[in-house]
Structures are given as structure tokens and as C-alpha cells.
Design a protein around this motif. Structure first.
Motif, short mmCIF file in Angstrom:
data_model
loop_
_atom_site.label_atom_id
_atom_site.label_comp_id
_atom_site.label_asym_id
_atom_site.label_seq_id
_atom_site.Cartn_x
_atom_site.Cartn_y
_atom_site.Cartn_z
N MET A 73 21.84 19.43 -31.15
CA MET A 73 21.40 19.03 -32.50
C MET A 73 22.25 17.89 -33.05
SD MET A 73 18.88 20.94 -32.76
CE MET A 73 18.42 20.54 -34.43
N GLY A 74 23.27 17.46 -32.30
CA GLY A 74 24.11 16.36 -32.75
C GLY A 74 25.33 16.78 -33.54
N HIS A 75 25.74 18.05 -33.41
CA HIS A 75 26.94 18.52 -34.08
C HIS A 75 28.13 18.42 -33.12
CE1 HIS A 75 23.74 21.01 -36.24
NE2 HIS A 75 24.14 20.09 -37.11
N CYS A 76 29.19 17.76 -33.55
CA CYS A 76 30.38 17.63 -32.72
C CYS A 76 31.14 18.96 -32.70
CB CYS A 76 31.28 16.53 -33.24
SG CYS A 76 32.72 16.21 -32.20
N ILE A 77 31.38 19.47 -31.49
CA ILE A 77 32.05 20.78 -31.38
C ILE A 77 33.39 20.68 -30.66
CG2 ILE A 77 29.89 22.07 -31.48
CD1 ILE A 77 29.97 22.32 -28.46
N GLY A 78 33.81 19.47 -30.31
CA GLY A 78 35.11 19.34 -29.67
C GLY A 78 35.45 17.90 -29.36
N THR A 79 36.75 17.62 -29.26
CA THR A 79 37.24 16.28 -28.95
C THR A 79 38.35 16.39 -27.91
OG1 THR A 79 36.75 15.48 -31.19
CG2 THR A 79 38.30 14.18 -29.87
N LEU A 80 38.27 15.57 -26.88
CA LEU A 80 39.28 15.52 -25.81
C LEU A 80 40.00 14.18 -25.93
CD1 LEU A 80 36.99 16.81 -22.90
CD2 LEU A 80 38.37 18.17 -24.50
N GLU A 81 41.34 14.23 -25.97
CA GLU A 81 42.11 13.03 -26.29
C GLU A 81 43.15 12.69 -25.24
OE1 GLU A 81 42.19 12.66 -31.02
OE2 GLU A 81 43.29 14.43 -30.32
N GLN A 82 42.88 12.98 -23.98
CA GLN A 82 43.91 12.76 -22.97
C GLN A 82 43.90 11.36 -22.37
OE1 GLN A 82 44.83 15.78 -20.17
NE2 GLN A 82 44.12 17.45 -21.48
N HIS A 83 42.80 10.62 -22.50
CA HIS A 83 42.82 9.23 -22.04
C HIS A 83 43.56 8.36 -23.04
CE1 HIS A 83 40.44 9.36 -18.40
NE2 HIS A 83 39.50 10.07 -19.00
N THR A 84 44.14 7.27 -22.54
CA THR A 84 44.92 6.38 -23.39
C THR A 84 44.27 5.01 -23.56
OG1 THR A 84 46.27 5.69 -21.51
CG2 THR A 84 47.08 7.54 -22.82
N ASP A 85 43.08 4.84 -23.02
CA ASP A 85 42.32 3.61 -23.20
C ASP A 85 40.83 3.98 -23.16
OD1 ASP A 85 41.58 0.94 -23.44
OD2 ASP A 85 43.12 0.24 -22.03
N ALA A 86 39.98 2.99 -23.31
CA ALA A 86 38.54 3.22 -23.42
C ALA A 86 38.00 4.08 -22.29
CB ALA A 86 37.81 1.87 -23.44
N VAL A 87 37.15 5.04 -22.63
CA VAL A 87 36.48 5.89 -21.66
C VAL A 87 35.18 5.20 -21.26
CG1 VAL A 87 35.51 8.17 -21.18
CG2 VAL A 87 37.49 7.94 -22.71
N GLN A 88 35.11 4.75 -20.01
CA GLN A 88 34.01 3.90 -19.55
C GLN A 88 32.85 4.66 -18.93
OE1 GLN A 88 33.44 0.71 -19.81
NE2 GLN A 88 35.36 -0.33 -20.20
N VAL A 89 33.12 5.83 -18.33
CA VAL A 89 32.07 6.47 -17.54
C VAL A 89 32.28 7.98 -17.53
CG1 VAL A 89 33.37 6.04 -15.40
CG2 VAL A 89 30.91 6.48 -15.27
N LEU A 90 31.16 8.72 -17.56
CA LEU A 90 31.14 10.18 -17.47
C LEU A 90 30.05 10.59 -16.48
CD1 LEU A 90 31.25 10.94 -21.29
CD2 LEU A 90 33.00 11.72 -19.67
N ILE A 91 30.38 11.51 -15.57
CA ILE A 91 29.38 12.05 -14.66
C ILE A 91 29.65 13.53 -14.44
CG2 ILE A 91 29.14 9.85 -13.42
CD1 ILE A 91 30.62 11.31 -11.04
N GLU A 92 28.68 14.21 -13.82
CA GLU A 92 28.91 15.54 -13.27
C GLU A 92 29.07 15.43 -11.77
OE1 GLU A 92 27.33 19.38 -15.46
OE2 GLU A 92 25.66 18.10 -14.86
N CYS A 93 29.98 16.21 -11.22
CA CYS A 93 30.18 16.26 -9.77
C CYS A 93 30.40 17.72 -9.41
CB CYS A 93 31.37 15.40 -9.35
SG CYS A 93 31.54 15.20 -7.55
N GLY A 94 29.41 18.34 -8.77
CA GLY A 94 29.48 19.78 -8.57
C GLY A 94 29.45 20.48 -9.92
N THR A 95 30.43 21.32 -10.17
CA THR A 95 30.51 22.04 -11.45
C THR A 95 31.45 21.37 -12.43
OG1 THR A 95 32.28 23.46 -10.58
CG2 THR A 95 30.01 24.24 -10.32
#
Length: 313
Positions: A93-115
Motif C-alpha cells: 500500500m506504500g507504507h514504509c515499514i523499515g529502513t536499512l542504513e548499512q551502505h555508505t554511498d548510493a544504492v544502485q541495484v537490488l535483486i533476489e537471489c535464491g531466498t
């Protein structure tokens, strides 16, 4: 009925075009359960009902920078990565339920690989995430500078492998047991911008700032062919049926036959670069298979892919 010699094997037909973002459209994904097209730009993330015309149901702006990548993972969550270094987790529905802040520069790509959910960043790292508890299980330092592209290939010969590409021009292959680099593939003359699996995981394609597309065998890790035709950076690529479609800084979409390496169709999609592509079935395309493109000109375009034999029937 067979096609004549001067009839193209395939063509792209425009279906509809949207102009409701206020900046470069950098990412697209499809939530199949909710039938939503989701797009990311500097003005946030838009959730749209996939229909004709496509209508925007919600716009969310939690990131402080351009949304560069989007993913719908198997849990049903929408995941976004941004120039602000953050990864955010959304419900459908577009509600933010969490934020991950471990990268220190722009996050360029997200994929699934297995689980796993896997992210790549300009900080030179690849992070492996548990998509249930959202903890980082592993960080890979790829030695390739910025990570721009990731894909996951799986076949009988090699099992499940992670493939990465970055601005050092190399394509790297990682095992998914210990996340160790097993192969480094050379060929591109400039940075790798995108990766795409095709042929049921037996092959993959890479695109580059060198204006080319390279096709690779995911069994032998050999380069099968190099595709020339674009005149500027090839930013994005996807598979629709048996065709590969690439989008470039020259504003064109090119349809390639991966078996022959021939370009079967060219469309001037935009005056500005085509930045992202998404393969879709139906949804604003009638009964056709096709794709959605996003551009630096802030537009999103729907394209039907029509093969000659089907059009002749």
C-alpha cells in the motif's frame, strides 16, 4: 502464413505514455499480486494501477535522494534503494515499514537471489540480506569500485551463481555458498551498467558505457557475442519472450535476436536517455507481451512487442 522478406520479425508498438514524475525515471518494478506498476525518481516512488490508462494510486517520498532501484521480493514487500544510501522496505500500500542504513554511498541495484535480497552500491560493496528479519548476513567487497549491476543465474551445470558488474569494466561471478568470487570476465571497454538473465538462466547479457551489449554463456562463462548499434551508453536491458531489448543514452530501444546477434528493430523512444526497462505481460498492453520504459525526460512509456507471425494471423 510466413512473413515476406521485407517484413520485420518483430516490432515495438507504443501503447501509452505517462508524464507524472518530475525528474529522471530511474527504476521500475511490477507487483503482480496487486497489479501495480511502481516507479522511482527524484520526486519519490509512485504506485500505479496497471491498466489503460494507468492511474497513480499513491506517491510516497521517504527517501532524501533519487530512487535508483526497486524490487518486489517473494515476501510481497517492495524494496527501494536510493542515492541517499538507504534501503527502504514498503508494504504493497506504500507504507514504509523499515529502513536499512548499512551502505555508505548510493544504492544502485537490488535483486533476489535464491531466498536472499542482494544490494549493490557505489561504496563498492554487495550486501546479502535476510528478507524476513532484514539483517545483513554478509558483505562482499568486490574490488570493482561502484557496483551498478547484479543478476542471479541458475542452471544444471553450475547451480546458483551471483553475477556483478561495476565501473571497473569487469563482470564477476560469485558462488552462493561462501560468496567467493570464482570468475572474472573481461571484454567491456568501459563500466558495466546492467545485467540481464535470458534463455532460462543458461545465458546472461551485460551492457556498458562502451555502447555495447555482450552476451555470455552461464555454463562456460565465455562471451558469445558483442552487439553493436547503440551510439551512447547502454543503460538497461530486459528479456521479452525470446528477444532481448536494450535502452540507451541515444534514446533508442533496440530489439535483438540473441541467437543470431542481429538487431531486428529500432525505435526512437525518447529524445533523452532510456534509463530503465521492465518486461510485462498485458497491463496496458492489451493481450500483447511487451515492456515499460523509463527515461531521463521524466516519462514512462508502455510498448507492445508484436512478432510478425502473430501479426499476420
Amino acid at each position: 502464413r510466413g512473413r515476406s522478406a521485407d517484413t520485420p520479425a518483430v516490432r515495438l508498438e507504443p501503447r501509452q505514455r505517462l508524464h507524472d514524475h518530475k525528474g529522471h525515471v530511474m527504476s521500475l518494478t511490477l507487483h503482480k499480486e496487486t497489479n501495480q506498476l511502481i516507479s522511482g525518481s527524484v520526486d519519490g516512488i509512485k504506485f500505479r494501477e496497471v491498466a489503460e490508462p494507468a492511474t497513480c494510486a499513491a506517491t510516497v517520498k521517504e527517501h532524501y535522494g533519487t530512487v535508483l532501484c526497486l524490487l518486489v521480493c517473494h515476501t510481497g514487500h517492495v524494496i527501494s534503494g536510493s542515492r541517499d544510501c538507504q534501503i527502504k522496505i514498503w508494504d504493497p500500500m506504500g507504507h514504509c515499514i523499515g529502513t536499512l542504513e548499512q551502505h555508505t554511498d548510493a544504492v544502485q541495484v537490488l535483486i533476489e537471489c535464491g531466498t536472499f535480497v542482494i544490494s549493490g552500491s557505489n561504496d563498492g560493496s554487495i550486501k546479502i540480506w535476510d528478507p524476513v528479519h532484514w539483517v545483513c548476513l554478509k558483505t562482499i567487497r568486490s574490488c570493482s569500485g561502484s557496483i551498478k549491476a547484479l543478476c542471479c543465474v541458475q542452471n544444471e551445470l553450475n547451480g546458483l551463481k551471483l553475477v556483478s558488474g561495476g565501473y571497473d569494466r569487469k563482470v564477476r561471478v560469485w558462488n552462493t555458498d561462501g560468496w567467493v568470487c570464482e570468475h572474472v570476465l573481461h571484454g567491456h571497454q568501459s563500466g558495466v551498467t546492467a545485467l540481464c538473465v535470458y534463455a532460462n538462466g543458461n545465458n546472461f547479457a551485460s551492457t556498458s558505457n562502451d555502447d555495447t551489449v555482450r552476451l555470455w554463456d552461464a555454463g562456460t562463462w565465455e562471451c558469445l557475442s558483442t552487439l553493436y548499434g547503440h551510439t551512447e551508453t547502454v543503460w538497461t536491458i530486459c528479456e521479452v519472450d525470446r528477444w532481448l531489448i536494450s535502452g540507451s543514452g541515444d534514446g533508442t530501444l533496440r530489439v535483438w535476436d540473441p541467437d543470431t546477434g542481429e538487431c531486428e528493430a529500432v525505435v526512437q523512444a525518447n529524445e533523452q536517455p532510456v534509463s530503465t526497462l521492465l518486461a510485462v505481460d498485458g497491463g496496458g498492453l492489451g493481450n500483447d507481451k511487451g515492456l515499460v520504459s523509463g527515461s531521463w525526460d521524466s516519462s514512462i512509456a508502455f510498448w507492445g512487442l508484436v512478432e510478425a507471425d502473430r501479426a499476420d494471423q
